[in-house]
Motif scaffolding. Structure first.
Motif: not given
Length: 686
Positions: A417-424, A431-437
């Protein structure tokens, strides 16, 4: 003029084959016997031709051997070293190994050392000069060079003798030699950019700078110059032809700055720590390489290079600018906090009470939710047979991604999880990325790995919905300071959360070729006595053990004390040098390349990281003050020596004026308005 070249001996052109009689008289290849001789002409001719062929065969072999010997001897030089200290002896070893005839003279008696090296030592320079060396090699200190040159009995040397210096500055000896030597003497100014320490394993690849100041037109003098330069070319030196003025301009930036940084750090009495970084070890090595040189050598770099004072002033300004940048940022933080507190006070005690209620309510909500789940009862069977972990990386920037690559490779499940979108980026890494903590925390990771910047850590921690996590979740940080996150975790996390403070002493650059032998500092601040919780902590640490890290168990307080003396100083010197805009030169030394590498490694980090090392380590301010005092002390030492020399010259000149008979210090005017310079002249006018 600037060029890099290699020197090789000039090709020897073989002379026409001549055959020598035992008496040394040349005979032609074919000759005839006078037929008028009164004996068996045929028999004599046969015997004589057989004898001639035998002599010819022997002479052919002797000629080749003699030619080889003559060629070897033609490359040898008779070199006189003036100043047979450490550096003179260092050069003499190679000169003798190459077969040159070496003489030496020095104020100190080095006759025993010279004898062991195969060098002829002369206590009296007159005796040495009467040996008519082809080359005078000046290996004196910078400060004594002029005095030594003026004291040499030049009249006892052959005309057109070649004089060479090896000083660390070049315009000064060039001017001294041009002024002191007769015009028929040849001059080469050189600077071997190495010494006994840096060239302990040979001269290959090391820089040798030279400037052919004055060489006569005769072939023999040109060949002698080439043979001398070939001494260094044969050893593999990188030959750089450069004017003395260019050398001093480059050397002020590289050599003088390198020695200055080394001496400032030496005053800090830096020592090796259990958490050395590569950058810090390079600084320790720099201190060792520069502290072995005398202060006279360093002072000579300052005094006799007109560009050094400018570099010292630039270094002073760079350090002052960095200090102001740090203190200015600190002032802004304090001011913001001051106005925020003032605004809160204006709202009265009611607002403070409401805020306290909100905090209490938040803690209660977390406590209620956490109690609904028993970590031990529900997960014991699952964890016993599985060494893999579910790790949530909070802050998925460069460092978070850097750690995640290894964790995924080892088979751990990684969330991010991060403030910046690193989903790609996360998808590419597995890694499983989450936009919401909240969504991430509801996945119940076993480990929360905080990889945020130092400045944002507190804000991020307070914003995490920790009530959605399982009880006893392990919180881990990887910040470059340790007491600050330790206190932050203890203050904001409930008592049933485990806490592990760590510091990988490497990053994407220094750890790009693997983590083997790189230090990993950890402090198990709070880990429950439950066997599963202790096992989870060990499994997390095993990630770094498996990569070959050097595991250092150290308290947070001890880490920060060591880090202030190593990491903060390393980053500070890197940022000061960055402000100077240092670049590679054609005459880089190993020490200067160390500084360039340091700038490259530290400049890539954000100023926030560096400011965090200063702001959140209580020992950093003390180290900054010590660095400031060391630099000021070195400047006082330089200018104090300069003042002493100037004062000595001033009083010597005054004494000379007093010793002159019937002299006036200032001119006087006669009645007719004429300038007179002595009492007698005034009397004559009157």
């Amino acid at each position: 003029m600037l060029s890099v070249s290699n020197f090789y001996p000039s090709p020897v052109r073989p002379k026409p084959a001549l055959h020598y009689s035992p008496l040394g008289r040349q005979r032609p290849w074919h000759f005839s016997i006078p037929p008028s001789l009164d004996f068996n002409h045929r028999s004599f001719s046969l015997r004589q031709s057989l004898c001639i062929r035998s002599i010819d065969a022997a002479q052919l072999y002797d000629y080749e051997s003699k030619l080889a010997v003559e060629f070897q001897n033609a490359q040898k030089l008779k070199i006189a070293i003036i100043g047979f200290g450490n550096f003179g002896q260092f050069l003499a070893k190679t000169l003798r190994r190459q077969g040159h005839n070496v003489l030496a003279h020095s104020r100190s008696d080095y006759s025993d050392v010279a004898r062991k090296l195969g060098v002829s030592f002369f206590p009296d320079p007159n005796d040495l000069c009467e040996e008519h060396p082809e080359i005078i090699l000046l290996c004196t200190s910078i400060i004594s060079t002029e005095q030594v040159v003026l004291s040499l009995p030049l009249q006892r040397l052959k005309r057109s003798t070649l004089v060479v210096d090896v000083l660390s500055v070049k315009e000064f000896p060039k001017n001294v030699l041009l002024e002191a030597l007769p015009s028929d003497f040849d001059i080469i100014c050189t600077h071997p950019m190495f010494g006994p320490e840096s060239a302990g394993h040979g001269w290959s690849g090391l820089t040798f700078m030279y400037d052919i100041v004055r060489i006569g037109d005769e072939d023999s003098r040109i060949a002698r110059c080439e043979k001398f330069l070939n001494i260094f070319s044969r050893e593999g030196c990188r030959m750089v032809e450069m004017t003395c003025a260019d050398h001093d301009r480059y050397a002020a930036e590289s050599q003088f700055i390198t020695h200055t940084v080394g001496r400032v750090l030496d005053m800090l009495m830096l020592g090796s720590t259990p958490i050395n970084t590569k950058g810090y070890e390079s600084l320790l090595e720099l201190v060792v390489n520069t502290s072995g040189d005398s202060f006279d050598l360093y002072y000579g770099l300052f005094m006799f290079n007109k560009n050094s004072l400018e570099m010292l002033e630039r270094l002073d300004l760079a350090f002052d600018a960095l200090r102001k940048q740090l203190i200015g940022r600190l002032h802004d933080v304090v001011r913001n906090q001051l106005f925020e507190n003032a605004g809160k006070m204006q709202n009265g005690n009611h607002a403070v009470f409401n805020n306290a209620q909100n905090v209490s309510s938040r803690d209660t909500r977390f406590h209620d939710v956490a109690q609904t789940y028993s970590f031990k009862s529900n997960n014991s069977s699952q964890l016993d047979g599985n060494s893999k972990l579910k790790i949530a990386v909070i802050g998925f920037g460069n460092f978070g991604q850097f750690l995640a690559k290894t964790m995924v490779r080892q088979g751990h499940e990684v969330l991010a999880y991060s403030r910046t979108n690193y989903s790609d980026v996360a998808q590419e890494l597995g890694v499983s990325y989450f936009n919401d903590a909240d969504d991430l925390c509801e996945q119940h990771p076993e480990v929360i790995l905080i990889c945020t910047s130092i400045l944002s850590t507190e804000k991020v921690l307070k914003s995490l919905p920790v009530q959605r996590l399982k009880r006893s979740t392990l919180f881990v940080d990887v910040l470059s300071v340790k007491e600050f996150p330790r206190n932050l975790f203890l203050q904001h996390l409930p008592a049933d959360f485990d806490i592990l403070c760590t510091h990988p002493m490497f990053g994407p650059e220094s750890g790009k070729n693997g983590w083997k032998d790189l230090p990993f500092v950890f402090d198990s601040v709070r880990v429950g006595n439950d066997e599963l919780r202790m096992s989870r902590c060990e499994r997390f640490l095993d990630i770094f053990v498996r990569e070959g890290c050097r595991m250092v168990d150290m308290s947070c307080a001890e880490h920060d004390w060591h880090a202030a003396g190593s990491q903060f100083i390393t980053h500070t010197m890197g940022r000061i040098l960055e402000k100077l805009g240092l670049v590679a030169t054609p005459i880089n030394t190993k020490g200067y390349e160390t500084l360039l590498s340091l700038v490259e490694n530290t400049a890539g980090d954000s100023f926030d990281l560096y400011y965090g090392l200063f702001m959140y380590n209580i020992n950093a301010m003390e180290q900054l003050e010590r660095l400031d005092l060391a630099f000021e002390s070195l400047k006082k030492q330089l200018f104090g020596r300069l003042h002493s020399i100037y004062r000595k010259q001033l009083f010597e000149n005054t004494d000379k004026l007093h010793a002159l008979p019937d002299r006036l210090i200032l001119p006087e005017m006669s009645e007719e308005g004429k300038v007179v310079s002595s009492f007698s002249e005034v009397a004559d006018v009157k």
